[in-house]
Design an enzyme around this catalytic site. Structure first.
Site, mmCIF file in Angstrom:
data_model
loop_
_atom_site.group_PDB
_atom_site.id
_atom_site.type_symbol
_atom_site.label_atom_id
_atom_site.label_comp_id
_atom_site.label_asym_id
_atom_site.label_seq_id
_atom_site.Cartn_x
_atom_site.Cartn_y
_atom_site.Cartn_z
ATOM 1 N N VAL A 201 0.775 -1.130 0.089
ATOM 2 C CA VAL A 201 0.154 0.126 0.063
ATOM 3 C C VAL A 201 0.815 1.281 0.173
ATOM 4 O O VAL A 201 1.814 1.367 0.908
ATOM 5 C CB VAL A 201 -0.909 -0.063 1.272
ATOM 6 C CG1 VAL A 201 -1.710 1.252 1.319
ATOM 7 C CG2 VAL A 201 -1.764 -1.499 1.316
ATOM 8 N N CYS A 202 0.648 1.929 -1.067
ATOM 9 C CA CYS A 202 1.579 3.352 -1.045
ATOM 10 C C CYS A 202 1.213 4.164 0.313
ATOM 11 O O CYS A 202 0.004 4.518 0.615
ATOM 12 C CB CYS A 202 1.155 4.221 -2.090
ATOM 13 S SG CYS A 202 2.068 6.064 -2.329
ATOM 14 N N ILE A 203 2.535 4.371 1.018
ATOM 15 C CA ILE A 203 2.354 5.156 2.451
ATOM 16 C C ILE A 203 1.851 6.415 2.270
ATOM 17 O O ILE A 203 1.030 7.032 2.785
ATOM 18 C CB ILE A 203 3.807 4.953 2.886
ATOM 19 C CG1 ILE A 203 3.581 5.617 4.458
ATOM 20 C CG2 ILE A 203 4.594 5.653 2.262
ATOM 21 C CD1 ILE A 203 4.901 5.278 5.606
ATOM 22 N N GLY B 169 -1.775 6.449 1.549
ATOM 23 C CA GLY B 169 -2.585 5.781 2.628
ATOM 24 C C GLY B 169 -2.779 6.838 3.733
ATOM 25 O O GLY B 169 -3.654 6.875 4.170
#
Lengths: 96, 130, 124, 124, 96, 130
Positions: free
Chosen positions: F77-79, F82
């Site tokens: 998940v792209c931080i 997110g």
């Protein structure tokens, strides 16, 4: 009188045709967000004849560097003017 | 006049929530009463309590919360749209056997009937869509 | 004109306007990260994406910062191949003089060659 | 044809196809709730929304249930004014015989009258 | 050869024009999700001449009641066929 | 072949996540290796641990989790995407001074560099957008 808002450019989405088809003779159309691109002189023709009924939101034009590039027939209003338009309309319909 | 807003776009992904908050401030500046903001479709994500945007960007959750605190605006989140997307208050989390919660007061989970009510009982309903 | 400089490793296609959505910002972020990891990156602006390059942009609603500052940083990341669909400019009555940065305009047949020349194509 | 039966209290405009997004489902939910609360509800299908009425739909990817079962329940909620933009059917080569339910088709000038006649208009 | 996927109907979004403009002579176009509406005989003309290169996903056609309504020139593939198309293509580009 | 998927659409709002999972199963059925699913833009919402869809609808979070458990697929998940949207693991929640968390293993917050890596090092990258 109904105020219609449109947040898509006529170059990308055909929803502007739905908004136009649903407009009564006294209704108004306000271009907001990505919709303000439609106020460019080369694109405003998509909206046909809407003399005095076609508006665009100043803040969204300015954010995109388009404030000085608007077609002359587009009435530019700011957020306060947007509220005024909703006061004057019986209801507001959002096209997206 | 009594205004209600319907917000259908998520924060950051689309401008809808930004536009709604800008409009909300202009409504209040014109001395109207902003009674209700209803969140539907991806608009429910605006109530995510853990949102952590970069510090140089507006914090939308906090901005909506301020509408409630300063102007008494009710922040109503469609419960059906919220549950599907993982927005639960403590009561719903317990009811679904989950630990923790993702939505907190003053946002409140309500039924869609409240949107219909707001639309018919307020003077104006303005929608901001993605 | 198609030349060797278009043959980077990563092509990021930008098709959305600033402010209206996060696509432009998120596409630029992907480009910057690829460049920071040492990849040769090409940007291709098509459709509404060309409006990302219009000069004189401001902050968005609520003061949300736009993408213009990011675009002005591209050179620091060695991203200097900016391709723009000529037709998209024409359709909007824009010319290269209206843009923030120097760009190379592409005629329609050059688009497909550009996509073919890059191993990784990310379309935003 | 425009007649009194179009003058409900709540107009729900459905503009999206089934399965591709949740707009159709969420619009129908709003209509059902309004009806359950005793409001007179009119549905207006325009653009891609007319495909919601095509007969013979199935479940979506992963077995996600579609909106056809909901449409078939509308009569139970006393939602029986289903208006359809004629042009949207024509554009897709569809006729009323292809649809799940009996509908009233509207010519373009009748759209504005329909919007004007309803105190609350929700556009999905 | 590139596989392009398109998930919007040509009646609503103009992104199909971008996909077509970006296609090379051997590239393929697969209609998925709401894009399968473009396979209807009255809409397939938007894609011009794509003999043997225009595909539509069977599962998405079926879910929408459109499986029996496809234009003859559209090649219908199922999810397994979708994977095969990605195997045969050097890369896949998503248009939305 | 080694496949990676990029999912950019949220659950329920758009078909993208449904399409990606259907494609994932077909990839695996054809004996490819599905190494990575990367979540970006609204796709990050697929990792919301509190999602509570109706019981007669597919549970997308669980379906992605199953890809990891059965096939070893990494769920990245792209931080940055997110955090803006309120998807934090325990470490990020602590770092931002927030109680609770909204994303749990096997989903993992990672940088965008991992998307570029996956795109260049896997044989195929297929994107599902909203």
């Amino acid at each position: 009188m109904i105020l219609h808002t449109l947040n898509r450019s006529p170059t990308e989405s055909r929803v502007y045709r739905q908004a136009l088809a649903a407009m009564g003779p006294d209704d108004r159309l306000l271009l907001i967000e990505d919709g303000v691109q439609g106020a460019l002189p080369s694109l405003v023709r998509h909206f046909g004849e809407l003399d005095g009924q076609l508006f665009a939101l100043r803040e969204d034009l300015e954010a995109r560097g388009l404030a000085g590039r608007c077609a002359a027939e587009v009435l530019v209003v700011d957020a306060d003017g947007f509220v005024t338009l909703t006061e004057e309309a019986d209801k507001t319909v959002s096209w997206f | 006049m009594r205004y209600a807003l319907l917000v259908q776009g998520g924060p950051y992904s689309r401008q809808a929530a930004h536009s709604a908050l800008r409009f909300a401030e202009a409504v209040i500046a014109r001395r109207h009463r902003l009674e209700t903001v209803f969140f539907y479709h991806d608009g429910v994500y605006n109530a995510a309590r853990l949102a952590a945007p970069p510090q140089d960007e507006p914090h939308l959750v906090d901005r909506f919360r301020a509408l409630h605190e300063v102007h008494g605006t009710q922040l109503k989140v469609c419960i059906a749209a919220g549950l599907r997307r993982g927005l639960l208050d403590e009561r719903e989390a317990a009811r679904h056997g989950k630990q923790g919660y993702s939505l907190e007061a003053p946002f409140e989970l309500t039924g869609l009937g409240q949107l219909i009510d707001a639309g018919l009982s307020h003077d104006r309903l303005i929608t901001f869509s993605p | 004109m198609h030349d060797e400089s278009m043959n980077g490793e990563v092509l990021v296609i930008l098709r959305h306007a600033p402010h209206g959505s996060s696509w432009l910002r998120e596409g630029l972020d992907a480009a910057l990260v690829a460049a920071a990891f040492g990849r040769r990156v090409t940007l291709l602006f098509i459709g509404e994406g060309v409006t990302a390059l219009v000069a004189g942009q401001g902050a968005g609603a609520l003061g949300q910062k736009g993408t213009q500052p990011t675009l002005e940083m591209l050179a620091m990341y060695d991203i200097d191949t900016l391709l723009v669909e000529r037709q998209a400019l024409d359709e909007r009555g824009l010319g290269t003089a209206d843009l923030l940065l120097p760009v190379t305009t592409l005629a329609p047949p050059e688009l497909a060659a550009t996509l073919a020349a890059h191993p990784l194509v990310l379309n935003f």
